[in-house]
Design a protein around this motif. Structure first.
Motif, PDB file in Angstrom:
ATOM      1  N   MET A   1       0.846  -1.203   0.000  1.00 35.01           N
ATOM      2  CA  MET A   1       0.000   0.000   0.000  1.00 35.01           C
ATOM      3  C   MET A   1       0.881   1.254   0.000  1.00 35.01           C
ATOM      4  N   GLN A   2       0.517   2.214  -0.842  1.00 37.16           N
ATOM      5  CA  GLN A   2       1.315   3.448  -0.965  1.00 37.16           C
ATOM      6  C   GLN A   2       1.064   4.378   0.220  1.00 37.16           C
ATOM      7  N   GLN A   3       2.140   4.846   0.849  1.00 44.88           N
ATOM      8  CA  GLN A   3       2.004   5.843   1.925  1.00 44.88           C
ATOM      9  C   GLN A   3       2.036   7.238   1.303  1.00 44.88           C
ATOM     10  N   VAL A   4       1.069   8.081   1.660  1.00 45.88           N
ATOM     11  CA  VAL A   4       1.053   9.480   1.216  1.00 45.88           C
ATOM     12  C   VAL A   4       1.045  10.343   2.470  1.00 45.88           C
ATOM     13  N   THR A   5       2.020  11.239   2.571  1.00 44.48           N
ATOM     14  CA  THR A   5       2.044  12.149   3.714  1.00 44.48           C
ATOM     15  C   THR A   5       1.567  13.513   3.252  1.00 44.48           C
ATOM     16  N   LEU A   6       0.561  14.037   3.962  1.00 42.55           N
ATOM     17  CA  LEU A   6       0.109  15.405   3.699  1.00 42.55           C
ATOM     18  C   LEU A   6       0.557  16.268   4.865  1.00 42.55           C
ATOM     19  N   GLN A   7       1.357  17.276   4.577  1.00 43.11           N
ATOM     20  CA  GLN A   7       1.723  18.242   5.610  1.00 43.11           C
ATOM     21  C   GLN A   7       0.933  19.511   5.337  1.00 43.11           C
ATOM     22  N   ILE A   8       0.175  19.941   6.339  1.00 45.05           N
ATOM     23  CA  ILE A   8      -0.715  21.093   6.179  1.00 45.05           C
ATOM     24  C   ILE A   8      -0.330  22.139   7.222  1.00 45.05           C
ATOM     25  N   ALA A   9      -0.147  23.374   6.775  1.00 41.95           N
ATOM     26  CA  ALA A   9       0.049  24.476   7.724  1.00 41.95           C
ATOM     27  C   ALA A   9      -1.048  25.487   7.472  1.00 41.95           C
ATOM     28  N   GLN A  10      -1.780  25.829   8.521  1.00 37.38           N
ATOM     29  CA  GLN A  10      -2.852  26.808   8.337  1.00 37.38           C
ATOM     30  C   GLN A  10      -2.811  27.815   9.467  1.00 37.38           C
ATOM     31  N   GLY A  11      -3.217  29.020   9.133  1.00 39.20           N
ATOM     32  CA  GLY A  11      -3.286  30.080  10.135  1.00 39.20           C
ATOM     33  C   GLY A  11      -2.018  30.902  10.165  1.00 39.20           C
ATOM     34  N   GLY A  12      -2.189  32.177  10.504  1.00 41.46           N
ATOM     35  CA  GLY A  12      -1.088  33.126  10.449  1.00 41.46           C
ATOM     36  C   GLY A  12       0.124  32.714  11.256  1.00 41.46           C
ATOM     37  N   ALA A  13      -0.094  32.185  12.470  1.00 39.04           N
ATOM     38  CA  ALA A  13       1.045  31.882  13.340  1.00 39.04           C
ATOM     39  C   ALA A  13       1.913  30.784  12.720  1.00 39.04           C
ATOM     40  N   ALA A  14       1.254  29.720  12.243  1.00 42.19           N
ATOM     41  CA  ALA A  14       2.011  28.598  11.659  1.00 42.19           C
ATOM     42  C   ALA A  14       2.738  29.053  10.389  1.00 42.19           C
ATOM     43  N   LEU A  15       2.062  29.857   9.571  1.00 40.45           N
ATOM     44  CA  LEU A  15       2.687  30.308   8.316  1.00 40.45           C
ATOM     45  C   LEU A  15       3.842  31.265   8.610  1.00 40.45           C
ATOM     46  N   ASP A  16       3.673  32.131   9.603  1.00 42.71           N
ATOM     47  CA  ASP A  16       4.759  33.057   9.958  1.00 42.71           C
ATOM     48  C   ASP A  16       5.985  32.285  10.454  1.00 42.71           C
ATOM     49  N   ARG A  17       5.729  31.235  11.263  1.00 43.21           N
ATOM     50  CA  ARG A  17       6.843  30.431  11.790  1.00 43.21           C
ATOM     51  C   ARG A  17       7.636  29.822  10.647  1.00 43.21           C
TER      52      ARG A  17
END
Ligand SMILES: CC(C)(COP(=O)(O)OP(=O)(O)OC[C@H]1O[C@@H](n2cnc3c(N)ncnc32)[C@H](O)[C@@H]1OP(=O)(O)O)[C@@H](O)C(=O)NCCC(=O)NCCS
Length: 270
Positions: A1-17
């Motif tokens: 089975m293929q592993q797919v990793t989704l990394q999600i960053a949302q919101g100002g604080a996470a994006l600023d970091r």
């Protein structure tokens, strides 16, 4: 089975970091970032590319600043394996939309990801009729009255899935959005069905797709991978301390989605 990793960053604080670590970007990325007129677009681009570099470095040896990329005929970026050999067949795709960036990682298989935030598109029906397959346009028209939230949501869901698919195929919008069709059937999570003759390399039945909602449906993220043996999606969430976890709203058969995991902060300096 293929592993797919989704990394999600949302919101100002996470994006600023993330954007604060922009020193890891290469000269091409720095130059592209500098070309944006608006500070917000520049910051979003930087955050997306830092997220990508960090995500790649979680799965292969090169540190974030060492990754180099090449672009294919339709602009699809890939890892430059001449500069970064021995990455175990890592592949990726990237998407950004205001307030949200996401990258998808696989091994030895292409992948596409798209994120869209809900807009009341005044002419969703006309757009669907003009660009989508006929059965998709009919689904948008049947979803609710013109201008309704239900119509906008159906349009957004189909649009996001279609973009993820064309990005995985690698042709971008040049593929022709009416050459394949998605159908969403049943309750949440709905069953995604794909009909396509647009990609000779991978029959429609081999595609594993997911559609996630964030912020109660305000944003949608779709990912698509041609994994005949099935796909397991792992979701890593930056900024999860302030934002609710993504919800799985639709998937093709043969998909597993693991519960989202919070990533508090990743610094690039390693
Ligand atoms: C790819 C495309 C669907 C992007 O859609 P979008 O919703 O505007 O943007 P997203 O944020 O979802 O995705 C952008 C990212 O997709 C990736 N991308 C670019 N071209 C791509 C392609 N052909 N296939 C897959 N991914 C692509 C890039 O990483 C890009 O981010 P970056 O510019 O920061 O590196 C659209 O721009 C497109 O169709 N491009 C192809 C244009 C083309 O065919 N040009 C021909 C040149 S010869």
């Amino acid at each position: 089975m293929q592993q797919v990793t989704l990394q999600i960053a949302q919101g100002g604080a996470a994006l600023d970091r993330l954007a604060a670590d922009a020193a890891v970007l290469d000269a091409d990325e720095q130059a592209r970032a500098a070309r944006f007129h608006r500070d917000s677009d520049r910051a979003l681009y930087r955050a997306a590319h830092v997220l990508l570099r960090n995500a790649l470095s979680r799965q292969a040896a090169p540190p974030p600043a060492a990754w180099r990329f090449v672009r294919g005929a339709h602009g699809r970026p890939e890892i430059d394996t001449d500069v970064c050999p021995d990455t175990g067949g890592l592949r990726f795709n990237l998407t950004h939309t205001p307030g949200l960036v996401c990258c998808a990682l696989t091994r030895n298989l292409t992948v596409g990801v798209d994120a869209e935030c809900l807009r009341r598109v005044r002419d969703a029906r006309a757009l669907a009729e003009r660009f989508f397959a006929a059965d998709e346009a009919a689904a948008v028209a049947a979803a609710g009255p013109p201008g309704s939230a239900a119509e906008a949501l159906t349009f957004q869901s189909l649009w996001t899935l279609k973009e993820a698919y064309v990005k995985a195929v690698g042709r971008g919008l040049s593929l022709g959005l009416d050459r394949f069709a998605f159908r969403l059937a049943g309750d949440t999570p709905a069953r995604i069905q794909l009909r396509s003759e647009a990609d000779a390399a991978h029959p429609a039945a081999h595609w594993r797709c997911v559609l996630l909602h964030l912020d109660g449906g305000r944003c949608g993220i779709a990912a698509a991978v041609p994994a005949a043996a099935g796909a397991r999606f792992r979701v890593l969430l930056h900024g999860g301390e302030t934002a609710p976890a993504p919800v799985l709203v639709a998937a093709t058969p043969g998909v597993e989605v693991q519960p989202p995991e919070a990533v508090v902060a990743i610094r690039s300096a390693f």
